[in-house]
Design an enzyme around this catalytic site. Sequence first.
Site, short mmCIF file in Angstrom:
data_model
loop_
_atom_site.label_atom_id
_atom_site.label_comp_id
_atom_site.label_asym_id
_atom_site.label_seq_id
_atom_site.Cartn_x
_atom_site.Cartn_y
_atom_site.Cartn_z
N ARG A 160 55.59 57.12 131.51
CA ARG A 160 54.94 56.34 130.45
C ARG A 160 55.90 55.34 129.82
O ARG A 160 55.51 54.55 128.96
CB ARG A 160 54.39 57.28 129.35
N TYR A 163 55.39 51.50 129.42
CA TYR A 163 54.50 51.06 128.33
C TYR A 163 55.18 51.27 126.98
O TYR A 163 55.29 50.36 126.17
CB TYR A 163 53.20 51.84 128.44
N LYS A 167 56.65 48.28 124.48
CA LYS A 167 56.11 48.03 123.14
C LYS A 167 57.21 48.19 122.08
O LYS A 167 57.20 47.48 121.08
CB LYS A 167 54.95 48.98 122.85
N VAL A 205 40.03 58.46 128.43
CA VAL A 205 39.25 59.68 128.43
C VAL A 205 37.77 59.47 128.08
O VAL A 205 36.89 60.08 128.71
CB VAL A 205 39.91 60.74 127.52
N ASN A 208 35.91 57.88 130.98
CA ASN A 208 35.83 58.87 132.07
C ASN A 208 34.74 59.90 131.79
O ASN A 208 33.86 60.12 132.63
CB ASN A 208 37.16 59.61 132.21
N PHE A 209 34.79 60.53 130.62
CA PHE A 209 33.84 61.61 130.31
C PHE A 209 32.39 61.10 130.34
O PHE A 209 31.50 61.75 130.89
CB PHE A 209 34.14 62.23 128.93
N GLY A 225 43.29 71.15 127.69
CA GLY A 225 42.39 70.41 126.79
C GLY A 225 42.70 70.62 125.32
O GLY A 225 41.93 70.20 124.45
N PRO A 290 51.21 63.09 125.42
CA PRO A 290 51.44 63.59 124.06
C PRO A 290 50.52 64.75 123.70
O PRO A 290 49.32 64.72 124.01
CB PRO A 290 51.17 62.37 123.17
P1 NAD Z 1 42.89 45.99 128.47
O1 NAD Z 1 43.62 46.38 129.68
O2 NAD Z 1 41.40 46.10 128.45
O3 NAD Z 1 43.24 44.48 128.07
C1 NAD Z 1 44.51 43.91 128.25
C2 NAD Z 1 44.32 42.50 128.79
O4 NAD Z 1 45.61 41.89 128.97
C3 NAD Z 1 43.65 42.48 130.17
O5 NAD Z 1 42.58 41.55 130.18
C4 NAD Z 1 44.76 42.05 131.13
O6 NAD Z 1 44.29 41.39 132.26
C5 NAD Z 1 45.61 41.17 130.20
N1 NAD Z 1 47.00 41.03 130.66
C6 NAD Z 1 47.89 42.02 130.94
N2 NAD Z 1 49.04 41.49 131.32
C7 NAD Z 1 48.91 40.14 131.28
C8 NAD Z 1 49.79 39.06 131.56
N3 NAD Z 1 51.03 39.25 131.99
N4 NAD Z 1 49.31 37.79 131.40
C9 NAD Z 1 48.05 37.58 130.95
N5 NAD Z 1 47.18 38.58 130.67
C10 NAD Z 1 47.60 39.85 130.84
O7 NAD Z 1 43.52 46.83 127.25
P2 NAD Z 1 43.05 46.92 125.73
O8 NAD Z 1 42.65 48.30 125.46
O9 NAD Z 1 42.12 45.81 125.42
O10 NAD Z 1 44.44 46.67 125.00
C11 NAD Z 1 44.74 45.41 124.40
C12 NAD Z 1 46.05 45.52 123.64
O11 NAD Z 1 45.96 46.53 122.61
C13 NAD Z 1 47.23 45.91 124.54
O12 NAD Z 1 48.38 45.20 124.13
C14 NAD Z 1 47.40 47.39 124.26
O13 NAD Z 1 48.73 47.81 124.44
C15 NAD Z 1 46.98 47.49 122.80
N6 NAD Z 1 46.49 48.85 122.48
C16 NAD Z 1 45.22 49.23 122.82
C17 NAD Z 1 44.81 50.53 122.53
C18 NAD Z 1 43.41 51.03 122.82
O14 NAD Z 1 43.12 52.20 122.53
N7 NAD Z 1 42.52 50.24 123.35
C19 NAD Z 1 45.69 51.44 121.92
C20 NAD Z 1 46.98 51.00 121.64
C21 NAD Z 1 47.36 49.70 121.90
N1 UDP Z 2 42.36 62.92 129.54
C1 UDP Z 2 41.55 63.93 130.07
N2 UDP Z 2 40.67 63.62 131.05
C2 UDP Z 2 40.52 62.34 131.52
C3 UDP Z 2 41.33 61.31 130.97
C4 UDP Z 2 42.24 61.65 130.00
O1 UDP Z 2 41.64 65.10 129.66
O2 UDP Z 2 39.68 62.13 132.40
C5 UDP Z 2 43.29 63.26 128.45
C6 UDP Z 2 44.71 62.74 128.63
O3 UDP Z 2 45.48 63.67 129.36
C7 UDP Z 2 45.16 62.61 127.19
C8 UDP Z 2 43.88 62.26 126.43
O4 UDP Z 2 42.80 62.63 127.29
O5 UDP Z 2 45.64 63.83 126.71
C9 UDP Z 2 43.76 60.77 126.10
O6 UDP Z 2 43.99 60.06 127.30
P1 UDP Z 2 43.78 58.49 127.41
O7 UDP Z 2 44.19 58.10 128.79
O8 UDP Z 2 42.43 58.12 126.97
O9 UDP Z 2 44.78 57.86 126.34
P2 UDP Z 2 46.28 58.17 125.92
O10 UDP Z 2 46.18 58.56 124.51
O11 UDP Z 2 46.85 59.28 126.77
O12 UDP Z 2 46.98 56.89 126.16
#
Ligand code: NAD
Ligand code: UDP
Length: 334
Positions: A160, A163, A167, A205, A208-209, A225, A290
């Site tokens: 991980r 990522y 960040k 998750v 998926n679910f 879980g 986590p």
């Molecule tokens: P996502 O994968 O749906 O969207 C990310 C977008 O960024 C995609 O469209 C991808 O094609 C684009 N991208 C990636 N690398 C690129 C590059 N080098 N050049 C141009 N475009 C690029 O993910 P998301 O859930 O929408 O996440 C958006 C942001 O929010 C991310 O920075 C992510 O780390 C952050 N974030 C999201 C969550 C969440 O739960 N959704 C949680 C924590 C942080």
């Molecule tokens: N997870 C799960 N089944 C799935 C996908 C994810 O049990 O099909 C679990 C995963 O191991 C984690 C939590 O759900 O503990 C959240 O996972 P997700 O990938 O949504 O986000 P994360 O918080 O890990 O980035």
Amino acid sequence: MTTPESQPVPSTATSQPLRILITGSAGFVGSHLVERFLNEGHTVIGVDNYISGQVSNTDLFRDHPRFTFIEADVSHGIPYTGDKLDWVMHFASPASPPHYQQFPVETLMVGAQGTQNGLELAHAHGAGFFLASTSEVYGDPHVHPQPETYWGNVNPIGVRSCYDEAKRYAEAITMAYHRSRGVNTRIIRIFNTYGPRMRPDDGRVITNFVHQALRGEPLTVYGDGSQTRSFQYIDSLIEGITRLMFVEYHYPVNLGNESEITMLDLANCVSSLLNIGVEIKNFDLPIDDPTQRKPSLAISEKILGKIEQTSLDDGLKRIVCMIEHEISESVESS
Ligand code: NAD
Ligand code: UDP
């Protein structure tokens, strides 16, 4: 800095028209930001290379007179040559564990080089820079719930780390540009967020679910879980972002929901919502997954005011309806 309860909280809804460049505009969160800003009268430039996004998310706005799309990898540069920007919002990055683990180098690059390219663009335009960081900077946290002052427990070389460390670097370089070059920066740490426009094969998750339950397949629970997450519906995240743009606060701010649930309970919720018996297939817990995650919202509430949260039950109902609709549309067109 505190927002008096009686005053409307300033946000992009009440501001002058802005010109906003959003990286990651074809992704889940990015596309909701585009929609919100266009609805409020702002001009939006979306940039994406589709590494984890969807063309359909760009198609939603392609004909909008105030929307322009640039297909580009922002790690190699942001080819914007237009009028003066007010904000650069850096949301580009694969975010689902299967996606970032499939593209670890690209994920590190977009957090590192992509962030610096966004900061340089903001600096050149005298624009604000807004970084989407993540609760993953806390790693597998030993402090619970997680306040922004917690430095985290991250494996710097694990699967991980592409990522998490990307960040953490992105936050560091954002603070450096703020301190040494005077860029007007914001950093949010987003906790697990869900909603429409996530890819069906996103791998996170909730998608998926719900997909598994609708296909009548067993739900894939990783480990026993008992690990927890705290899920926020997309609308609350977008509201928090648009409020923070109007608060001069440069340190990280958690955005999420305090309501915490185990993955086993989540599987039960999805099953009972769809009125199906719970059938679970256990898989190994992924490495460094986590064990617990829940935001402390003290800073967020102090500077942004309380942000209304959609209950998990209501959010899940919306997702189920949306996915059912998508499935029926794809059946009709085939
Ligand atoms: P996502 O994968 O749906 O969207 C990310 C977008 O960024 C995609 O469209 C991808 O094609 C684009 N991208 C990636 N690398 C690129 C590059 N080098 N050049 C141009 N475009 C690029 O993910 P998301 O859930 O929408 O996440 C958006 C942001 O929010 C991310 O920075 C992510 O780390 C952050 N974030 C999201 C969550 C969440 O739960 N959704 C949680 C924590 C942080
Ligand atoms: N997870 C799960 N089944 C799935 C996908 C994810 O049990 O099909 C679990 C995963 O191991 C984690 C939590 O759900 O503990 C959240 O996972 P997700 O990938 O949504 O986000 P994360 O918080 O890990 O980035």
